[in-house]
Design an enzyme around this catalytic site. Sequence first.
Site, PDB file in Angstrom:
ATOM      1  CE  LYS A  56      -2.521  -2.287  -0.843  1.00  0.00           C
ATOM      2  NZ  LYS A  56      -3.448  -2.354  -2.001  1.00  0.00           N
TER       3      LYS A  56
ATOM      4  NE  ARG B  14       3.563  10.977 -16.845  1.00  0.00           N
ATOM      5  CZ  ARG B  14       2.566  10.229 -17.317  1.00  0.00           C
ATOM      6  NH1 ARG B  14       1.916   9.419 -16.505  1.00  0.00           N
ATOM      7  NH2 ARG B  14       2.214  10.310 -18.584  1.00  0.00           N
TER       8      ARG B  14
ATOM      9  CE  LYS C 100      -0.120  13.195 -17.979  1.00  0.00           C
ATOM     10  NZ  LYS C 100      -0.524  13.596 -19.341  1.00  0.00           N
TER      11      LYS C 100
ATOM     12  CD  GLN D 103      -6.140  10.614 -14.108  1.00  0.00           C
ATOM     13  OE1 GLN D 103      -6.888  10.178 -13.247  1.00  0.00           O
ATOM     14  NE2 GLN D 103      -6.242  10.287 -15.377  1.00  0.00           N
TER      15      GLN D 103
ATOM     16  CG  HIS E 269      -6.148   9.573  -6.440  1.00  0.00           C
ATOM     17  ND1 HIS E 269      -6.111   8.394  -7.131  1.00  0.00           N
ATOM     18  CD2 HIS E 269      -4.857   9.873  -6.151  1.00  0.00           C
ATOM     19  CE1 HIS E 269      -4.854   7.990  -7.254  1.00  0.00           C
ATOM     20  NE2 HIS E 269      -4.080   8.881  -6.672  1.00  0.00           N
TER      21      HIS E 269
ATOM     22  CG  HIS F  22      -8.804   4.834  -2.430  1.00  0.00           C
ATOM     23  ND1 HIS F  22      -9.457   3.834  -1.749  1.00  0.00           N
ATOM     24  CD2 HIS F  22      -8.050   4.209  -3.368  1.00  0.00           C
ATOM     25  CE1 HIS F  22      -9.122   2.660  -2.251  1.00  0.00           C
ATOM     26  NE2 HIS F  22      -8.260   2.863  -3.239  1.00  0.00           N
TER      27      HIS F  22
ATOM     28  CE  LYS G  87      -9.533   1.430 -24.437  1.00  0.00           C
ATOM     29  NZ  LYS G  87      -9.117   0.696 -25.629  1.00  0.00           N
TER      30      LYS G  87
ATOM     31  CD  GLN H 166     -10.366  -2.194 -12.597  1.00  0.00           C
ATOM     32  OE1 GLN H 166     -11.206  -1.457 -13.099  1.00  0.00           O
ATOM     33  NE2 GLN H 166      -9.078  -1.925 -12.615  1.00  0.00           N
TER      34      GLN H 166
END
Length: 308
Positions: A119, A132, A134, A137, A142, A145, A199, A206
């Site tokens: 983790k 990067r 991003k 994202q 996020h 979590h 994909k 999932q």
Amino acid sequence: MTSIYNWYRDLIDNRGDPRVKDWPMMSSPWPTLAACIIYAYFCKKIGPQMMANRKAFEFRNVLIVYNFIQTVFSAWIFYEYLMSGWWGHYNFTCQLVDYSRSPIAMRMANTCWWYYFSKFTEFADTVFFVLRKKWNQVSTLHVIHHGIMPMSVWFGLKFAPGGHSTFFALLNTFVHIIMYFYYMVSAMGPKYQKYIWWKKYLTALQLVQFVMIFTHQLQVLFRPSCQYPRIFVIWIAMHGFLFLFLFSDFYKAQYIKPEKKAKAATGLCMAIDENSSAQNGYKQEEGSEVPSSYASSTDAFVRRRPVS
């Protein structure tokens, strides 16, 4: 305050599994909590400030190596979970924790520690997002979590390193094998895109994972004779319900209602987005991009932000 402190000391010193007490990071929850807070502070505060006036990093070769290592690491943990219980030894309906020091019980506890350690390695997913640039994202949910997962797993390892609830870790590492392999191939460049046409099926896998997790956990509640701790059952089942809901919305937006793709949410943790660039990958030709990788959360559902 004295009563609270005494309860805490009794919980940590006397009620945890004595086999793991002296293992790295296991004598106290505070180092794990500190690592989670530092991770969150870097991703939401220090990282964005540091990168504000800098050019985004590419990390192409680094990302290929990182995803390869994560693929192999996940495969090894999955194998160890099988060999230490789930391949013929464990009961799928009610499996208590074996607190003995037998070789197989110690092997399971050791595997749980390595899953806990994984983790922390997954923190790198978000760090790569930040470096990067991003930003779409790196949503708050996020970070939350990923930031709470080490703490959640710490309690499971501290008090119940084995038994019924390790089934969720078994499934999770299996999915991670496929997921990180997908990201590794996507990071290798446009000419490899033809090999990762599946994909859509990864997202479906999932969804199946989350259904299996909460079904496997909640069935214990209907077995009064099963003495496995209910708090772990309920906690893990809640995770399964939450992510099933989020991924279901994502799947419908991406694959069932393609006409709404422009408004589809992005950034779900592990979700594979048709329109966004890969977390650990690169654009194909102009106007065409590699799918998004290890993603984030529900913020995008609320904001409906377009993919950059």
